[in-house]
Design a protein around this motif. Structure first.
Motif, PDB file in Angstrom:
ATOM      1  N   LEU A  91       0.840  -1.198   0.000  1.00  0.00           N
ATOM      2  CA  LEU A  91       0.000   0.000   0.000  1.00  0.00           C
ATOM      3  C   LEU A  91       0.875   1.247   0.000  1.00  0.00           C
ATOM      4  O   LEU A  91       1.808   1.372   0.789  1.00  0.00           O
ATOM      5  CB  LEU A  91      -0.902   0.014   1.236  1.00  0.00           C
ATOM      6  N   HIS A  92       0.564   2.156  -0.911  1.00  0.00           N
ATOM      7  CA  HIS A  92       1.250   3.450  -0.960  1.00  0.00           C
ATOM      8  C   HIS A  92       0.190   4.542  -0.980  1.00  0.00           C
ATOM      9  O   HIS A  92      -0.821   4.413  -1.677  1.00  0.00           O
ATOM     10  CB  HIS A  92       2.143   3.561  -2.197  1.00  0.00           C
ATOM     11  N   GLU A 105       2.748   7.128  -8.236  1.00  0.00           N
ATOM     12  CA  GLU A 105       3.491   7.200  -6.974  1.00  0.00           C
ATOM     13  C   GLU A 105       3.812   5.804  -6.445  1.00  0.00           C
ATOM     14  O   GLU A 105       4.869   5.589  -5.873  1.00  0.00           O
ATOM     15  CB  GLU A 105       2.732   8.035  -5.948  1.00  0.00           C
ATOM     16  N   TRP A 106       2.904   4.836  -6.656  1.00  0.00           N
ATOM     17  CA  TRP A 106       3.194   3.445  -6.268  1.00  0.00           C
ATOM     18  C   TRP A 106       4.390   2.938  -7.063  1.00  0.00           C
ATOM     19  O   TRP A 106       5.311   2.332  -6.508  1.00  0.00           O
ATOM     20  CB  TRP A 106       1.973   2.554  -6.515  1.00  0.00           C
ATOM     21  N   MET A 154      10.990   1.559  -9.300  1.00  0.00           N
ATOM     22  CA  MET A 154      11.014   1.326 -10.744  1.00  0.00           C
ATOM     23  C   MET A 154      10.118   2.375 -11.401  1.00  0.00           C
ATOM     24  O   MET A 154       8.976   2.097 -11.749  1.00  0.00           O
ATOM     25  CB  MET A 154      10.499  -0.083 -11.050  1.00  0.00           C
ATOM     26  N   PRO A 155      10.602   3.622 -11.549  1.00  0.00           N
ATOM     27  CA  PRO A 155       9.765   4.647 -12.170  1.00  0.00           C
ATOM     28  C   PRO A 155       9.341   4.246 -13.577  1.00  0.00           C
ATOM     29  O   PRO A 155      10.032   3.475 -14.249  1.00  0.00           O
ATOM     30  CB  PRO A 155      10.646   5.889 -12.183  1.00  0.00           C
ATOM     31  N   TYR A 156       8.198   4.773 -14.002  1.00  0.00           N
ATOM     32  CA  TYR A 156       7.603   4.365 -15.266  1.00  0.00           C
ATOM     33  C   TYR A 156       8.575   4.495 -16.441  1.00  0.00           C
ATOM     34  O   TYR A 156       8.568   3.682 -17.353  1.00  0.00           O
ATOM     35  CB  TYR A 156       6.322   5.164 -15.548  1.00  0.00           C
ATOM     36  N   GLY A 157       9.431   5.496 -16.399  1.00  0.00           N
ATOM     37  CA  GLY A 157      10.414   5.678 -17.468  1.00  0.00           C
ATOM     38  C   GLY A 157      11.290   4.449 -17.677  1.00  0.00           C
ATOM     39  O   GLY A 157      11.718   4.155 -18.796  1.00  0.00           O
ATOM     40  N   ARG A 158      11.540   3.702 -16.604  1.00  0.00           N
ATOM     41  CA  ARG A 158      12.363   2.483 -16.734  1.00  0.00           C
ATOM     42  C   ARG A 158      11.631   1.392 -17.500  1.00  0.00           C
ATOM     43  O   ARG A 158      12.245   0.627 -18.227  1.00  0.00           O
ATOM     44  CB  ARG A 158      12.774   1.949 -15.367  1.00  0.00           C
ATOM     45  N   PHE A 159      10.311   1.324 -17.323  1.00  0.00           N
ATOM     46  CA  PHE A 159       9.538   0.362 -18.121  1.00  0.00           C
ATOM     47  C   PHE A 159       9.704   0.695 -19.601  1.00  0.00           C
ATOM     48  O   PHE A 159       9.913  -0.186 -20.424  1.00  0.00           O
ATOM     49  CB  PHE A 159       8.047   0.406 -17.764  1.00  0.00           C
ATOM     50  N   GLU A 160       9.592   1.993 -19.918  1.00  0.00           N
ATOM     51  CA  GLU A 160       9.736   2.410 -21.305  1.00  0.00           C
ATOM     52  C   GLU A 160      11.143   2.135 -21.824  1.00  0.00           C
ATOM     53  O   GLU A 160      11.312   1.707 -22.962  1.00  0.00           O
ATOM     54  CB  GLU A 160       9.382   3.884 -21.451  1.00  0.00           C
ATOM     55  N   CYS A 181      -3.082   3.375  -3.071  1.00  0.00           N
ATOM     56  CA  CYS A 181      -2.899   2.502  -4.234  1.00  0.00           C
ATOM     57  C   CYS A 181      -2.118   1.270  -3.795  1.00  0.00           C
ATOM     58  O   CYS A 181      -1.192   1.368  -2.986  1.00  0.00           O
ATOM     59  CB  CYS A 181      -2.145   3.249  -5.336  1.00  0.00           C
ATOM     60  N   TRP A 182      -2.505   0.134  -4.330  1.00  0.00           N
ATOM     61  CA  TRP A 182      -1.811  -1.124  -4.060  1.00  0.00           C
ATOM     62  C   TRP A 182      -2.006  -2.044  -5.260  1.00  0.00           C
ATOM     63  O   TRP A 182      -2.894  -1.834  -6.070  1.00  0.00           O
ATOM     64  CB  TRP A 182      -2.330  -1.777  -2.782  1.00  0.00           C
TER      65      TRP A 182
END
Length: 146
Positions: free
Chosen positions: A8-9, A41-42, A48-54, A83-84
């Motif tokens: 949970l965040h 934010e989760w 693992m910020p979203y940019g790393r997925f990209e 969020c979780w």
């Protein structure tokens, strides 16, 4: 919707005037933006910020969404966005959300995201090391992904 787990965040957000309709109530579609804030934010909290997925050639578009409205939020309210993760599939992830003002639940919801190859826009499985790291984070076995 499952109850929040160890991952949970909670993010905080102050409602701006542009979020509201003529009645001063947060416009219903803007709850999806609040979900996105919570989800981002989760992901950031997981390390693992979203940019790393990209960077790894992935996209995580929303494939399903649900929102249950209970009580209105208003201009200048400070809301908590919980969020979780609810499920981690071979090529998907599902998030749960709870929007609160103090201890009052305003809305709950969920989103399911497909893992797509960025270059072909086709479903692709999580890379195994990332899947294992996300699962460990979801289970509270690690505090942050590297």
């Amino acid at each position: 919707m499952t109850e929040p787990g160890s991952d949970l965040h909670t993010a905080s957000y102050r409602v701006i005037y542009g979020d509201t309709d003529q009645m001063g109530v947060v416009y219903y579609a803007n709850y999806l933006r609040l979900f996105e804030i919570g989800r981002n934010e989760w992901i950031r909290a997981s390390g693992m910020p979203y940019g790393r997925f990209e960077e790894q050639g992935m996209m995580l578009p929303v494939a399903e969404v649900a929102c249950n409205y209970r009580v209105s939020a208003y201009y200048d309210d400070v809301v908590a966005i919980d969020c979780w993760s609810q499920a981690l599939g071979r090529a998907s992830i599902e998030f749960g959300y709870r929007i609160r003002r103090d201890d009052q639940v305003l809305a709950t919801g969920r989103t399911k995201h497909a893992v797509l190859d960025r270059s072909t826009a086709r479903l692709k499985p999580w890379p195994r090391p990332l899947y294992e790291a996300l699962e460990a984070y979801r289970q509270g076995q690690i505090e942050e992904l590297s």
